[in-house]
Design a protein around this motif. Sequence first.
Motif, PDB file in Angstrom:
ATOM      1  N   PHE A 128      56.152  31.510 -28.522  1.00  0.00           N
ATOM      2  CA  PHE A 128      55.240  31.019 -27.502  1.00  0.00           C
ATOM      3  C   PHE A 128      55.672  31.502 -26.115  1.00  0.00           C
ATOM      4  O   PHE A 128      54.855  31.978 -25.328  1.00  0.00           O
ATOM      5  N   GLN A 129      56.952  31.395 -25.838  1.00  0.00           N
ATOM      6  CA  GLN A 129      57.458  31.844 -24.543  1.00  0.00           C
ATOM      7  C   GLN A 129      57.266  33.350 -24.361  1.00  0.00           C
ATOM      8  O   GLN A 129      56.900  33.813 -23.280  1.00  0.00           O
ATOM      9  N   ALA A 130      57.472  34.124 -25.411  1.00  0.00           N
ATOM     10  CA  ALA A 130      57.255  35.576 -25.335  1.00  0.00           C
ATOM     11  C   ALA A 130      55.783  35.882 -25.081  1.00  0.00           C
ATOM     12  O   ALA A 130      55.448  36.776 -24.291  1.00  0.00           O
ATOM     13  N   ALA A 131      54.884  35.131 -25.715  1.00  0.00           N
ATOM     14  CA  ALA A 131      53.443  35.334 -25.505  1.00  0.00           C
ATOM     15  C   ALA A 131      53.038  34.969 -24.082  1.00  0.00           C
ATOM     16  O   ALA A 131      52.227  35.664 -23.460  1.00  0.00           O
ATOM     17  N   VAL A 132      53.614  33.900 -23.545  1.00  0.00           N
ATOM     18  CA  VAL A 132      53.323  33.509 -22.155  1.00  0.00           C
ATOM     19  C   VAL A 132      53.813  34.595 -21.200  1.00  0.00           C
ATOM     20  O   VAL A 132      53.126  34.953 -20.243  1.00  0.00           O
ATOM     21  N   ARG A 133      54.998  35.134 -21.470  1.00  0.00           N
ATOM     22  CA  ARG A 133      55.510  36.228 -20.626  1.00  0.00           C
ATOM     23  C   ARG A 133      54.590  37.443 -20.700  1.00  0.00           C
ATOM     24  O   ARG A 133      54.330  38.095 -19.689  1.00  0.00           O
ATOM     25  N   ALA A 134      54.080  37.743 -21.887  1.00  0.00           N
ATOM     26  CA  ALA A 134      53.168  38.883 -22.048  1.00  0.00           C
ATOM     27  C   ALA A 134      51.897  38.662 -21.231  1.00  0.00           C
ATOM     28  O   ALA A 134      51.394  39.588 -20.584  1.00  0.00           O
ATOM     29  N   LEU A 135      51.390  37.431 -21.225  1.00  0.00           N
ATOM     30  CA  LEU A 135      50.214  37.124 -20.404  1.00  0.00           C
ATOM     31  C   LEU A 135      50.532  37.271 -18.922  1.00  0.00           C
ATOM     32  O   LEU A 135      49.711  37.763 -18.149  1.00  0.00           O
ATOM     33  N   GLY A 136      51.721  36.833 -18.532  1.00  0.00           N
ATOM     34  CA  GLY A 136      52.112  36.890 -17.127  1.00  0.00           C
ATOM     35  C   GLY A 136      52.284  38.303 -16.612  1.00  0.00           C
ATOM     36  O   GLY A 136      52.121  38.563 -15.419  1.00  0.00           O
ATOM     37  N   LYS A 137      52.602  39.228 -17.485  1.00  0.00           N
ATOM     38  CA  LYS A 137      52.823  40.613 -17.066  1.00  0.00           C
ATOM     39  C   LYS A 137      51.527  41.403 -16.915  1.00  0.00           C
ATOM     40  O   LYS A 137      51.508  42.419 -16.241  1.00  0.00           O
ATOM     41  N   ASP A 138      50.463  40.979 -17.561  1.00  0.00           N
ATOM     42  CA  ASP A 138      49.224  41.758 -17.595  1.00  0.00           C
ATOM     43  C   ASP A 138      48.054  40.900 -17.112  1.00  0.00           C
ATOM     44  O   ASP A 138      47.587  40.011 -17.819  1.00  0.00           O
ATOM     45  N   ARG A 139      47.592  41.185 -15.899  1.00  0.00           N
ATOM     46  CA  ARG A 139      46.518  40.397 -15.287  1.00  0.00           C
ATOM     47  C   ARG A 139      45.239  40.437 -16.131  1.00  0.00           C
ATOM     48  O   ARG A 139      44.567  39.431 -16.297  1.00  0.00           O
ATOM     49  N   LYS A 140      44.893  41.592 -16.672  1.00  0.00           N
ATOM     50  CA  LYS A 140      43.681  41.715 -17.498  1.00  0.00           C
ATOM     51  C   LYS A 140      43.802  40.845 -18.742  1.00  0.00           C
ATOM     52  O   LYS A 140      42.866  40.141 -19.128  1.00  0.00           O
ATOM     53  N   LEU A 141      44.949  40.880 -19.375  1.00  0.00           N
ATOM     54  CA  LEU A 141      45.212  40.073 -20.554  1.00  0.00           C
ATOM     55  C   LEU A 141      45.075  38.580 -20.224  1.00  0.00           C
ATOM     56  O   LEU A 141      44.468  37.817 -20.980  1.00  0.00           O
ATOM     57  N   LEU A 142      45.627  38.190 -19.091  1.00  0.00           N
ATOM     58  CA  LEU A 142      45.540  36.802 -18.658  1.00  0.00           C
ATOM     59  C   LEU A 142      44.093  36.395 -18.393  1.00  0.00           C
ATOM     60  O   LEU A 142      43.635  35.345 -18.842  1.00  0.00           O
ATOM     61  N   GLN A 143      43.352  37.232 -17.674  1.00  0.00           N
ATOM     62  CA  GLN A 143      41.950  36.905 -17.380  1.00  0.00           C
ATOM     63  C   GLN A 143      41.112  36.857 -18.648  1.00  0.00           C
ATOM     64  O   GLN A 143      40.253  35.985 -18.794  1.00  0.00           O
ATOM     65  N   ASP A 144      41.374  37.770 -19.579  1.00  0.00           N
ATOM     66  CA  ASP A 144      40.641  37.730 -20.846  1.00  0.00           C
ATOM     67  C   ASP A 144      40.964  36.464 -21.628  1.00  0.00           C
ATOM     68  O   ASP A 144      40.079  35.851 -22.227  1.00  0.00           O
ATOM     69  N   SER A 145      42.227  36.040 -21.606  1.00  0.00           N
ATOM     70  CA  SER A 145      42.614  34.799 -22.290  1.00  0.00           C
ATOM     71  C   SER A 145      41.938  33.595 -21.638  1.00  0.00           C
ATOM     72  O   SER A 145      41.445  32.696 -22.332  1.00  0.00           O
ATOM     73  N   MET A 146      41.915  33.578 -20.326  1.00  0.00           N
ATOM     74  CA  MET A 146      41.261  32.473 -19.620  1.00  0.00           C
ATOM     75  C   MET A 146      39.756  32.484 -19.886  1.00  0.00           C
ATOM     76  O   MET A 146      39.141  31.426 -20.062  1.00  0.00           O
ATOM     77  N   SER A 147      39.178  33.668 -19.945  1.00  0.00           N
ATOM     78  CA  SER A 147      37.750  33.778 -20.256  1.00  0.00           C
ATOM     79  C   SER A 147      37.458  33.267 -21.660  1.00  0.00           C
ATOM     80  O   SER A 147      36.475  32.553 -21.880  1.00  0.00           O
ATOM     81  N   ARG A 148      38.314  33.623 -22.617  1.00  0.00           N
ATOM     82  CA  ARG A 148      38.144  33.129 -23.983  1.00  0.00           C
ATOM     83  C   ARG A 148      38.224  31.610 -24.034  1.00  0.00           C
ATOM     84  O   ARG A 148      37.465  30.951 -24.737  1.00  0.00           O
ATOM     85  N   GLN A 149      39.171  31.048 -23.273  1.00  0.00           N
ATOM     86  CA  GLN A 149      39.319  29.599 -23.244  1.00  0.00           C
ATOM     87  C   GLN A 149      38.086  28.933 -22.639  1.00  0.00           C
ATOM     88  O   GLN A 149      37.590  27.935 -23.159  1.00  0.00           O
ATOM     89  N   LEU A 150      37.570  29.485 -21.546  1.00  0.00           N
ATOM     90  CA  LEU A 150      36.351  28.941 -20.943  1.00  0.00           C
ATOM     91  C   LEU A 150      35.184  29.014 -21.918  1.00  0.00           C
ATOM     92  O   LEU A 150      34.383  28.077 -22.015  1.00  0.00           O
ATOM     93  N   TYR A 151      35.079  30.119 -22.617  1.00  0.00           N
ATOM     94  CA  TYR A 151      34.007  30.296 -23.589  1.00  0.00           C
ATOM     95  C   TYR A 151      34.111  29.241 -24.691  1.00  0.00           C
ATOM     96  O   TYR A 151      33.115  28.630 -25.089  1.00  0.00           O
ATOM     97  N   ALA A 152      35.326  29.012 -25.191  1.00  0.00           N
ATOM     98  CA  ALA A 152      35.542  27.998 -26.227  1.00  0.00           C
ATOM     99  C   ALA A 152      35.222  26.602 -25.696  1.00  0.00           C
ATOM    100  O   ALA A 152      34.619  25.786 -26.407  1.00  0.00           O
ATOM    101  N   MET A 153      35.611  26.329 -24.458  1.00  0.00           N
ATOM    102  CA  MET A 153      35.293  25.028 -23.851  1.00  0.00           C
ATOM    103  C   MET A 153      33.780  24.856 -23.722  1.00  0.00           C
ATOM    104  O   MET A 153      33.248  23.775 -23.965  1.00  0.00           O
ATOM    105  N   GLY A 154      33.093  25.926 -23.350  1.00  0.00           N
ATOM    106  CA  GLY A 154      31.634  25.874 -23.245  1.00  0.00           C
ATOM    107  C   GLY A 154      30.985  25.594 -24.589  1.00  0.00           C
ATOM    108  O   GLY A 154      30.029  24.811 -24.678  1.00  0.00           O
ATOM    109  N   GLY A 155      31.501  26.216 -25.640  1.00  0.00           N
ATOM    110  CA  GLY A 155      30.976  25.956 -26.976  1.00  0.00           C
ATOM    111  C   GLY A 155      31.182  24.505 -27.388  1.00  0.00           C
ATOM    112  O   GLY A 155      30.291  23.883 -27.976  1.00  0.00           O
ATOM    113  N   ALA A 156      32.351  23.968 -27.081  1.00  0.00           N
ATOM    114  CA  ALA A 156      32.627  22.562 -27.398  1.00  0.00           C
ATOM    115  C   ALA A 156      31.700  21.642 -26.605  1.00  0.00           C
ATOM    116  O   ALA A 156      31.197  20.644 -27.132  1.00  0.00           O
ATOM    117  N   LEU A 157      31.469  21.975 -25.338  1.00  0.00           N
ATOM    118  CA  LEU A 157      30.556  21.173 -24.517  1.00  0.00           C
ATOM    119  C   LEU A 157      29.132  21.223 -25.055  1.00  0.00           C
ATOM    120  O   LEU A 157      28.438  20.209 -25.090  1.00  0.00           O
TER     121      LEU A 157
END
Length: 177
Positions: A128-157
């Motif tokens: 988990f810590q290695a994955a968080v570090r990978a997200l922290g190093k790559d802005r695009k990866l982080l934004q895509d992850s956040m976008s996926r999370q928003l999309y999932a939250m929207g589906g749940a809503l």
Amino acid sequence: PTPDAPSGKKKSDKAERRRGMETMFRVTYRNHIALSQLADQKAGILISINGLIISVIIAVLTPRLGAWSSALLPSVVLVGGCFASLTFAIVASRPRIDRTPVTVDDVRNNQGNLLFFGHFLNMPLGDFQAAVRALGKDRKLLQDSMSRQLYAMGGALLTKYRYLHFAYVSFLVGIGV
């Protein structure tokens, strides 16, 4: 104008876009959470009201079940509508946890959702810590992850509000009929 001006302008624009994206994610997350809380409150109100109505009608009708009464049919229809509404309200407020496991490689390959606890809790802490570090190093990866999370939250809503809509319609039909 100095030769540094265009470069400084580009850096400023980039920083401004970055802040804009951060603000957009922050506001959208906050709105999703507020809408989810509102739906849960409405479902809770419907659960209380329908439970109360069903309890009162059953308590009043039980002693009269032996004798046919003109109030029996409307009461049964009301209880039926309230029961349907109660069922939909419970389903709307019921927690749904997607337990799709995610790996460090999924995160590095821009797949999976590291931002939802149902996905990452099966990972060992080191992964988990290695994955968080990978997200922290790559802005695009982080934004895509956040976008996926928003999309999932929207589906749940969407699911939550759909069931809440059915709960209100059932309640209104039961009361109206």
